[in-house]
Motif scaffolding. Structure first.
Motif, mmCIF file in Angstrom:
data_model
loop_
_atom_site.group_PDB
_atom_site.id
_atom_site.type_symbol
_atom_site.label_atom_id
_atom_site.label_comp_id
_atom_site.label_asym_id
_atom_site.label_seq_id
_atom_site.Cartn_x
_atom_site.Cartn_y
_atom_site.Cartn_z
ATOM 1 N N TYR A 25 5.013 0.570 3.229
ATOM 2 C CA TYR A 25 4.208 1.789 3.197
ATOM 3 C C TYR A 25 3.657 2.026 1.797
ATOM 4 C CZ TYR A 25 6.048 3.215 7.761
ATOM 5 O OH TYR A 25 6.360 3.281 9.092
ATOM 6 N N THR A 28 4.028 7.562 -1.658
ATOM 7 C CA THR A 28 3.620 8.955 -1.550
ATOM 8 C C THR A 28 3.648 9.535 -2.956
ATOM 9 O OG1 THR A 28 4.443 9.179 0.702
ATOM 10 C CG2 THR A 28 4.209 11.204 -0.574
ATOM 11 N N ARG A 45 -3.086 0.663 4.272
ATOM 12 C CA ARG A 45 -3.214 1.942 4.980
ATOM 13 C C ARG A 45 -2.561 3.048 4.154
ATOM 14 N NH1 ARG A 45 -1.192 -0.960 10.298
ATOM 15 N NH2 ARG A 45 -3.199 -1.593 11.163
ATOM 16 N N PHE A 46 -3.256 4.177 4.071
ATOM 17 C CA PHE A 46 -2.724 5.334 3.361
ATOM 18 C C PHE A 46 -3.538 6.549 3.782
ATOM 19 C CE2 PHE A 46 -6.059 3.531 0.799
ATOM 20 C CZ PHE A 46 -6.787 4.618 0.388
ATOM 21 N N SER A 47 -3.067 7.714 3.394
ATOM 22 C CA SER A 47 -3.861 8.924 3.589
ATOM 23 C C SER A 47 -4.086 9.553 2.222
ATOM 24 C CB SER A 47 -3.163 9.910 4.529
ATOM 25 O OG SER A 47 -2.038 10.472 3.907
ATOM 26 N N GLY A 50 -4.492 14.137 3.495
ATOM 27 C CA GLY A 50 -4.404 14.229 4.945
ATOM 28 C C GLY A 50 -5.401 13.404 5.731
ATOM 29 N N ASN A 52 -6.776 9.778 6.850
ATOM 30 C CA ASN A 52 -6.284 8.407 6.919
ATOM 31 C C ASN A 52 -7.369 7.404 6.545
ATOM 32 O OD1 ASN A 52 -3.775 9.299 7.814
ATOM 33 N ND2 ASN A 52 -4.384 9.187 9.948
ATOM 34 N N GLN A 69 -1.608 11.309 -2.108
ATOM 35 C CA GLN A 69 -1.709 10.055 -1.360
ATOM 36 C C GLN A 69 -0.368 9.800 -0.693
ATOM 37 O OE1 GLN A 69 -2.681 7.667 -4.689
ATOM 38 N NE2 GLN A 69 -4.722 8.527 -4.874
ATOM 39 N N GLU A 70 -0.453 9.322 0.540
ATOM 40 C CA GLU A 70 0.765 9.152 1.320
ATOM 41 C C GLU A 70 0.642 7.927 2.221
ATOM 42 O OE1 GLU A 70 3.575 11.982 4.142
ATOM 43 O OE2 GLU A 70 1.576 12.638 3.595
ATOM 44 N N CYS A 72 1.412 7.037 5.520
ATOM 45 C CA CYS A 72 1.787 7.563 6.834
ATOM 46 C C CYS A 72 2.034 6.456 7.848
ATOM 47 C CB CYS A 72 0.677 8.475 7.370
ATOM 48 S SG CYS A 72 0.382 9.910 6.343
ATOM 49 N N PHE A 73 1.403 5.307 7.627
ATOM 50 C CA PHE A 73 1.505 4.173 8.539
ATOM 51 C C PHE A 73 1.814 2.921 7.726
ATOM 52 C CE2 PHE A 73 -1.646 7.165 10.159
ATOM 53 C CZ PHE A 73 -1.079 7.495 11.390
#
Length: 144
Positions: A25, A28, A45-47, A50, A52, A69-70, A72-73
């Motif tokens: 991942y 974050t 992949r990141f967001s 919020g 994506n 930045q997070e 999520c997937f």
């Protein structure tokens, strides 16, 4: 086209290659810097705040400083160069678009060179020269 203004100063901070493991991942974080991502293998992949994003090989993306930045997937083992910098965002004829495509064969020597320079005792000016050249190439539309 919204992106980084090339007629305003951009301050190079640091850069490195990054290789994810399968299903790793994105970190974050709340990142103060703008971050240019040049993905050449796998899928990142990141967001960001919020929203994506999925960056594929031969695509670049500029993460905007001051955003959350997070991961999520899980990502699909991406390999990419990241460049932390501080730029001016705008929407004019002199901007590098926030995202787009790049020719990895053309960029490969630059990617490897900048990574090498950042891990050895090269001058800040030398690293900036490669960074600015990368930005200028991203501004130029790739030939089909």
């Amino acid at each position: 086209m919204y992106g980084i203004e090339l007629d305003k100063p951009a301050v190079f901070l640091y850069s490195s290659l990054r290789y994810f493991s399968e299903n790793e991942y994105h970190i974050t974080r709340f990142c103060e810097d703008d971050v240019l991502l040049l993905v050449f293998d796998g899928v990142l992949r990141f967001s960001e705040n919020g929203k994506n994003y999925e960056i594929h090989p031969g695509e670049y993306f500029i993460q905007k400083g001051g955003c959350r930045q997070e991961g999520c997937f899980p990502s699909l083992a991406p390999k990419y160069l990241y460049i932390h910098f501080r730029g001016t965002w705008g929407n004019s004829d002199t901007t590098v678009p926030r995202s787009g495509k790049f020719d990895y064969i053309k960029f490969k020597p630059l990617i490897e060179n900048l990574d090498n320079m950042c891990h050895k005792n090269y001058s800040y000016t030398d690293k900036c020269a490669v960074f600015y050249y990368i930005l200028s190439l991203l501004k130029t539309k790739p030939k089909k």
